[in-house]
Write a protein that holds these residues in place. Structure first.
Motif, PDB file in Angstrom:
ATOM      1  N   GLN A 248     -57.921 -53.085 -48.655  1.00  0.00           N
ATOM      2  CA  GLN A 248     -56.674 -53.015 -49.403  1.00  0.00           C
ATOM      3  C   GLN A 248     -55.622 -52.258 -48.623  1.00  0.00           C
ATOM      4  N   VAL A 249     -54.401 -52.744 -48.671  1.00  0.00           N
ATOM      5  CA  VAL A 249     -53.263 -52.101 -48.027  1.00  0.00           C
ATOM      6  C   VAL A 249     -52.135 -52.034 -49.036  1.00  0.00           C
ATOM      7  N   GLN A 250     -51.544 -50.866 -49.161  1.00  0.00           N
ATOM      8  CA  GLN A 250     -50.343 -50.735 -49.985  1.00  0.00           C
ATOM      9  C   GLN A 250     -49.150 -50.527 -49.068  1.00  0.00           C
ATOM     10  N   LEU A 251     -48.078 -51.248 -49.360  1.00  0.00           N
ATOM     11  CA  LEU A 251     -46.895 -51.246 -48.501  1.00  0.00           C
ATOM     12  C   LEU A 251     -45.688 -50.759 -49.281  1.00  0.00           C
ATOM     13  N   VAL A 252     -44.930 -49.857 -48.686  1.00  0.00           N
ATOM     14  CA  VAL A 252     -43.736 -49.320 -49.348  1.00  0.00           C
ATOM     15  C   VAL A 252     -42.563 -49.400 -48.377  1.00  0.00           C
ATOM     16  N   GLU A 253     -41.565 -50.195 -48.766  1.00  0.00           N
ATOM     17  CA  GLU A 253     -40.372 -50.348 -47.947  1.00  0.00           C
ATOM     18  C   GLU A 253     -39.340 -49.284 -48.280  1.00  0.00           C
ATOM     19  N   SER A 254     -38.503 -48.968 -47.295  1.00  0.00           N
ATOM     20  CA  SER A 254     -37.386 -48.049 -47.502  1.00  0.00           C
ATOM     21  C   SER A 254     -36.315 -48.357 -46.473  1.00  0.00           C
ATOM     22  N   GLY A 255     -35.131 -47.778 -46.693  1.00  0.00           N
ATOM     23  CA  GLY A 255     -34.063 -47.917 -45.719  1.00  0.00           C
ATOM     24  C   GLY A 255     -32.973 -48.896 -46.089  1.00  0.00           C
ATOM     25  N   GLY A 256     -33.142 -49.596 -47.205  1.00  0.00           N
ATOM     26  CA  GLY A 256     -32.104 -50.526 -47.619  1.00  0.00           C
ATOM     27  C   GLY A 256     -30.863 -49.793 -48.092  1.00  0.00           C
ATOM     28  N   GLY A 257     -29.794 -50.556 -48.293  1.00  0.00           N
ATOM     29  CA  GLY A 257     -28.567 -49.957 -48.786  1.00  0.00           C
ATOM     30  C   GLY A 257     -27.405 -50.910 -48.683  1.00  0.00           C
ATOM     31  N   LEU A 258     -26.222 -50.352 -48.879  1.00  0.00           N
ATOM     32  CA  LEU A 258     -24.972 -51.105 -48.825  1.00  0.00           C
ATOM     33  C   LEU A 258     -24.231 -50.747 -47.547  1.00  0.00           C
ATOM     34  N   VAL A 259     -23.942 -51.744 -46.726  1.00  0.00           N
ATOM     35  CA  VAL A 259     -23.207 -51.537 -45.493  1.00  0.00           C
ATOM     36  C   VAL A 259     -22.122 -52.603 -45.366  1.00  0.00           C
ATOM     37  N   GLN A 260     -21.224 -52.376 -44.427  1.00  0.00           N
ATOM     38  CA  GLN A 260     -20.185 -53.364 -44.156  1.00  0.00           C
ATOM     39  C   GLN A 260     -20.646 -54.296 -43.030  1.00  0.00           C
ATOM     40  N   ALA A 261     -20.051 -55.443 -42.997  1.00  0.00           N
ATOM     41  CA  ALA A 261     -20.365 -56.406 -41.941  1.00  0.00           C
ATOM     42  C   ALA A 261     -20.156 -55.763 -40.571  1.00  0.00           C
ATOM     43  N   GLY A 262     -21.105 -56.044 -39.679  1.00  0.00           N
ATOM     44  CA  GLY A 262     -21.053 -55.481 -38.338  1.00  0.00           C
ATOM     45  C   GLY A 262     -21.829 -54.190 -38.163  1.00  0.00           C
ATOM     46  N   GLU A 263     -22.193 -53.577 -39.271  1.00  0.00           N
ATOM     47  CA  GLU A 263     -22.932 -52.317 -39.197  1.00  0.00           C
ATOM     48  C   GLU A 263     -24.433 -52.566 -39.050  1.00  0.00           C
ATOM     49  N   SER A 264     -25.176 -51.477 -38.979  1.00  0.00           N
ATOM     50  CA  SER A 264     -26.625 -51.564 -38.741  1.00  0.00           C
ATOM     51  C   SER A 264     -27.397 -50.840 -39.836  1.00  0.00           C
ATOM     52  N   LEU A 265     -28.638 -51.259 -40.007  1.00  0.00           N
ATOM     53  CA  LEU A 265     -29.595 -50.594 -40.876  1.00  0.00           C
ATOM     54  C   LEU A 265     -30.961 -50.677 -40.220  1.00  0.00           C
ATOM     55  N   ARG A 266     -31.803 -49.689 -40.509  1.00  0.00           N
ATOM     56  CA  ARG A 266     -33.195 -49.774 -40.085  1.00  0.00           C
ATOM     57  C   ARG A 266     -34.093 -49.664 -41.302  1.00  0.00           C
TER      58      ARG A 266
END
Length: 127
Positions: free
Chosen positions: A1-19
């Motif tokens: 069994q593996v549990q996965l938890v995502e993070s790092g999302g959000g609101l950005v403007q076009a051209g910007e970056s997220l990880r």
């Protein structure tokens, strides 16, 4: 069994970056191929990127190739998705997933090949 938890999302403007990050539980993270998928409202969940357990094999959707980079740190049980030059059409809920067995040696693009899924993280790109 593996549990996965995502993070790092959000609101950005076009051209910007997220990880985005996806932290996995368990001691067998390195035995899984990891993938990122996304789902926009009213659309099917689609493949974004994947990385094999060996790290040297990766795959990308044509729509993100050259802008997104998938990587993993097996010591930290974490897979990352670096997203640069974001576009409004990248807006979606992003999910990470883990594939085991024979598929772990490749970078699978098909949803059905993944055994475990996270709950998702929202990415919104404004124009």
């Amino acid at each position: 069994q593996v549990q996965l938890v995502e993070s790092g999302g959000g609101l950005v403007q076009a051209g910007e970056s997220l990880r985005l990050s996806c932290a996995a539980s368990g001691r067998t993270f390195s035995s899984y191929a990891m993938g990122w998928f996304r789902q926009a409202p009213g659309k099917e969940r689609e493949f974004v990127a994947a990385i094999a357990r060996s790290v040297s094999i990766t795959a990308y959707a044509d729509s993100v190739k050259g802008r997104f980079t998938i990587s993993r740190d097996n010591a930290k049980n974490t897979v990352y998705l670096q997203m640069n030059s974001l576009k409004p059409e990248d807006s979606a809920v992003y999910y990470c997933a883990a594939a085991s067995g024979a598929y772990s040696w490749s970078a699978p693009r098909q949803r059905v090949l993944y055994d475990y899924w996270g709950q998702g993280t929202q990415v919104t790109v404004s124009s």
